[in-house]
Design a protein around this motif. Sequence first.
Motif, PDB file in Angstrom:
ATOM      1  N   GLY A  41       2.021  -7.309   4.465  1.00  0.00           N
ATOM      2  CA  GLY A  41       0.764  -7.565   5.141  1.00  0.00           C
ATOM      3  C   GLY A  41       0.458  -6.469   6.145  1.00  0.00           C
ATOM      4  N   PRO A  96       3.837 -14.098   3.296  1.00  0.00           N
ATOM      5  CA  PRO A  96       3.374 -13.857   4.660  1.00  0.00           C
ATOM      6  C   PRO A  96       1.988 -14.469   4.885  1.00  0.00           C
ATOM      7  CG  PRO A  96       3.688 -11.791   3.451  1.00  0.00           C
ATOM      8  CD  PRO A  96       4.045 -12.889   2.529  1.00  0.00           C
ATOM      9  N   LEU A 152     -11.313  -6.529  -4.021  1.00  0.00           N
ATOM     10  CA  LEU A 152     -11.844  -7.846  -3.648  1.00  0.00           C
ATOM     11  C   LEU A 152     -13.322  -7.759  -3.348  1.00  0.00           C
ATOM     12  CD1 LEU A 152      -9.295  -9.583  -1.267  1.00  0.00           C
ATOM     13  CD2 LEU A 152     -10.340 -10.550  -3.296  1.00  0.00           C
ATOM     14  N   ALA A 175       2.418  -7.592  -5.210  1.00  0.00           N
ATOM     15  CA  ALA A 175       2.860  -7.910  -3.850  1.00  0.00           C
ATOM     16  C   ALA A 175       3.695  -9.183  -3.844  1.00  0.00           C
ATOM     17  CB  ALA A 175       1.655  -8.053  -2.928  1.00  0.00           C
ATOM     18  N   LEU A 180      -0.996  -3.223   4.879  1.00  0.00           N
ATOM     19  CA  LEU A 180      -2.417  -3.338   4.550  1.00  0.00           C
ATOM     20  C   LEU A 180      -3.281  -2.826   5.710  1.00  0.00           C
ATOM     21  CD1 LEU A 180      -4.831  -4.426   2.989  1.00  0.00           C
ATOM     22  CD2 LEU A 180      -4.220  -6.702   3.697  1.00  0.00           C
ATOM     23  N   THR A 181      -2.971  -3.338   6.921  1.00  0.00           N
ATOM     24  CA  THR A 181      -3.729  -2.918   8.101  1.00  0.00           C
ATOM     25  C   THR A 181      -3.625  -1.414   8.316  1.00  0.00           C
ATOM     26  OG1 THR A 181      -2.789  -4.942   8.978  1.00  0.00           O
ATOM     27  CG2 THR A 181      -4.180  -3.665  10.431  1.00  0.00           C
ATOM     28  N   LEU A 205      -0.530 -13.484   6.415  1.00  0.00           N
ATOM     29  CA  LEU A 205      -1.644 -12.562   6.241  1.00  0.00           C
ATOM     30  C   LEU A 205      -2.068 -12.493   4.769  1.00  0.00           C
ATOM     31  CD1 LEU A 205      -3.394 -10.751   7.912  1.00  0.00           C
ATOM     32  CD2 LEU A 205      -1.874  -8.872   7.381  1.00  0.00           C
ATOM     33  N   LEU A 206      -1.075 -12.473   3.884  1.00  0.00           N
ATOM     34  CA  LEU A 206      -1.378 -12.415   2.454  1.00  0.00           C
ATOM     35  C   LEU A 206      -2.046 -13.711   2.009  1.00  0.00           C
ATOM     36  CD1 LEU A 206      -0.795 -10.424   0.038  1.00  0.00           C
ATOM     37  CD2 LEU A 206       0.957 -12.045  -0.601  1.00  0.00           C
ATOM     38  N   PHE A 233     -10.262  -8.108  11.314  1.00  0.00           N
ATOM     39  CA  PHE A 233     -10.265  -6.641  11.196  1.00  0.00           C
ATOM     40  C   PHE A 233     -10.452  -6.232   9.735  1.00  0.00           C
ATOM     41  CE2 PHE A 233      -7.769  -2.776  10.332  1.00  0.00           C
ATOM     42  CZ  PHE A 233      -8.544  -1.875  11.038  1.00  0.00           C
ATOM     43  N   LEU A 234      -9.917  -7.025   8.822  1.00  0.00           N
ATOM     44  CA  LEU A 234     -10.049  -6.707   7.402  1.00  0.00           C
ATOM     45  C   LEU A 234     -11.374  -7.205   6.832  1.00  0.00           C
ATOM     46  CD1 LEU A 234      -6.415  -7.534   6.270  1.00  0.00           C
ATOM     47  CD2 LEU A 234      -7.402  -5.305   6.714  1.00  0.00           C
ATOM     48  N   LEU A 241      -2.206  -8.244  -6.174  1.00  0.00           N
ATOM     49  CA  LEU A 241      -1.621  -9.416  -5.514  1.00  0.00           C
ATOM     50  C   LEU A 241      -0.356  -9.861  -6.237  1.00  0.00           C
ATOM     51  CD1 LEU A 241      -4.748 -11.528  -4.531  1.00  0.00           C
ATOM     52  CD2 LEU A 241      -3.254 -10.217  -3.036  1.00  0.00           C
ATOM     53  N   VAL A 268      -6.314 -10.130  12.761  1.00  0.00           N
ATOM     54  CA  VAL A 268      -6.077  -9.143  11.702  1.00  0.00           C
ATOM     55  C   VAL A 268      -7.004  -9.413  10.510  1.00  0.00           C
ATOM     56  CG1 VAL A 268      -4.373  -8.177  10.138  1.00  0.00           C
ATOM     57  CG2 VAL A 268      -3.702  -8.819  12.428  1.00  0.00           C
ATOM     58  N   MET A 309      -5.622   0.684   5.843  1.00  0.00           N
ATOM     59  CA  MET A 309      -7.047   0.739   6.142  1.00  0.00           C
ATOM     60  C   MET A 309      -7.313   1.684   7.320  1.00  0.00           C
ATOM     61  SD  MET A 309      -8.112  -1.113   3.776  1.00  0.00           S
ATOM     62  CE  MET A 309      -9.873  -1.221   4.073  1.00  0.00           C
ATOM     63  N   LEU A 310      -6.460   1.607   8.347  1.00  0.00           N
ATOM     64  CA  LEU A 310      -6.689   2.395   9.561  1.00  0.00           C
ATOM     65  C   LEU A 310      -6.435   3.877   9.328  1.00  0.00           C
ATOM     66  CD1 LEU A 310      -5.254   0.777  12.793  1.00  0.00           C
ATOM     67  CD2 LEU A 310      -7.497   1.803  12.439  1.00  0.00           C
ATOM     68  N   VAL A 335      -6.305  -3.442  -3.174  1.00  0.00           N
ATOM     69  CA  VAL A 335      -6.679  -4.847  -3.365  1.00  0.00           C
ATOM     70  C   VAL A 335      -7.925  -5.194  -2.553  1.00  0.00           C
ATOM     71  CG1 VAL A 335      -5.971  -7.219  -2.885  1.00  0.00           C
ATOM     72  CG2 VAL A 335      -4.380  -5.652  -3.969  1.00  0.00           C
ATOM     73  N   LEU A 336      -7.960  -4.739  -1.299  1.00  0.00           N
ATOM     74  CA  LEU A 336      -9.092  -5.092  -0.443  1.00  0.00           C
ATOM     75  C   LEU A 336     -10.397  -4.527  -0.996  1.00  0.00           C
ATOM     76  CD1 LEU A 336      -8.924  -6.785   2.121  1.00  0.00           C
ATOM     77  CD2 LEU A 336      -9.399  -4.704   3.390  1.00  0.00           C
TER      78      LEU A 336
END
Lengths: 298, 263
Positions: free
Chosen positions: A238, B108, A260, A275, A241-242, B110-111, B202-203, A272, B199, A245-246, A256-257
């Motif tokens: 997880g 998790p 989506l 993961a 992922l952040t 978040l997932l 943020f996404l 997914l 979070v 993106m950053l 994936v994002l």
Amino acid sequence: MKRLVLTLLAALGQAAAILFGLFLLFGAVPGDVVEVLAAAGDLDDAQQAAMRAELGLDRPVLERFGGWLLAALGGDLGISQRFGQPVGPMLAEAAQATLELAAASAAIGLGLAGGLGLAFAAGSRLAGRAMEALNLWSIALPTFCVGVAVLLLFAVELHWIPAMGGLLAPALILGVDNAGQLAKPLAEEVAEVAARPHVTVARAKGLAPLHIARWHILPLAAPVAVSVAGVMIAGLLGGTLTMEMLFGLPGVGALVLNALQGRDQPVVLAGLAAAALAIVAVNAVAALVQTALDPRAR
Amino acid sequence: MSKLWLAPVALLLLAFLGPGLAPLDPLDQDLGALNLAPGGAHGLGTDHLGRDILSRLLAGAGTTLLVASGGTALALLVGALAGLVLAAAGRWAEALGFAAIDTLRGLPPLLLGLVGLAALGPGLAPLVLTLGLSYAPLFAHVARTAWQREATADYIAAALVNGAGPVRRMARHILPNAAGPIVTLGAIVLPRCIVTESVLSFLGLGTAPDAPTWGRMAADAARFAEVAPHALVAPVLAIAVATATCALAGDALRRRADPLRAA
């Protein structure tokens, strides 16, 4: 041996259940790629229906799940509905970026927490304080906030790191966050073991603090730490992922994002699923290592 | 016992009173006053749409705590109930139920949040639902452990001899004794819900723009951090203070409940 087989069977069952759950959920996503394409161009209803039939979006969920799973086991993850490319190579490329980041972060996290844990077990109060502080840091500060601050300071103001694509900064941010998650249970376990009679005896014998930490405290504190480390590494997927993106890393999370948002079902599902399988595997390995470290649990 | 328990109480007060205390309309955009630094008419400055940050912070306290406490409460109710009932049922029901719970626990939050919000769409209710579902397995395990500890105690045997049925034994005898660890876990899960929500925001999967949470504020401000860093600092500080104090309070609660570690 029986334990090993049971753990593996449980992991397989979990993987199957998760894959089916994912497929059910993403069979039910409102809107599909056809609507996205229709909104962009001008497809009439008949053209949309024909396109759905061609992509197999009109068949029952179970049939589509079975077909997808069989193909995936053969290495065929389908074709991206948005980009018209095979999903397999897209995913493999993304997985490499994510694994690099995850491995670097896990190494930093485990190293930092393990080192502090050893120092704390050897009697360093400073290490204990540092572990408390790290824990608070990881609870209170979402990693994306730290990431933005780091980008502003080191990329925009000081130009020490690249704003896009650098690996060091996100790995450090995630690593410190992970160390904080691991530090708390490790510190508590060490404190509890250190209060036991056999440690007092070892001290009374005049053994060196580092020797006591290594041979009398850590072996007993390790199983708990390993189970937390398993949760931590699973959670990393997880966190990456952040950071992806950053810091503009082309990883699985970013893949994936983006998929989506474009309702690109084969890519979402493959990402997914990958993961989830990785997480199930990490959990199974953590369970096995934990048993191996603790003879009583065998 | 320190005064740490005051922290969650203060947070709840802020959640109830905050929206009323906001000096300006938190949604009011002033395009002539974008990204103003703190000071003057806007105590904490304005964000990239010219909205008053102090007002948004106070109004957002309500939404933030609503999401976090909603998620925690749902997780507690569903998780604890499932844990107790499954543990009491025993045999294959317990084995099967906890196999499912452990599968969920391995993923998790978040997932799970990402999957849930992608499937249900963004918004307050889906957010609470996915947060609740993500953290419910933790409560189920604590509840099962508590049940296993209490079920073999003498007072349960006494209740049984007195003719108390399974529901009465559960509700009147076991639940009060299992409540301590369950509530303590709640104090630990609450701050995690706040962070997970931020979070997800943020996404791009969080609450609607007209119901800002601190997480959503931070997530929005992160994109304009170069021109208006103060708009990011304010909600991040709010999140940090809220989560850290909640976590410390939860920790203190847990230590008090566990005499072995009460050093």
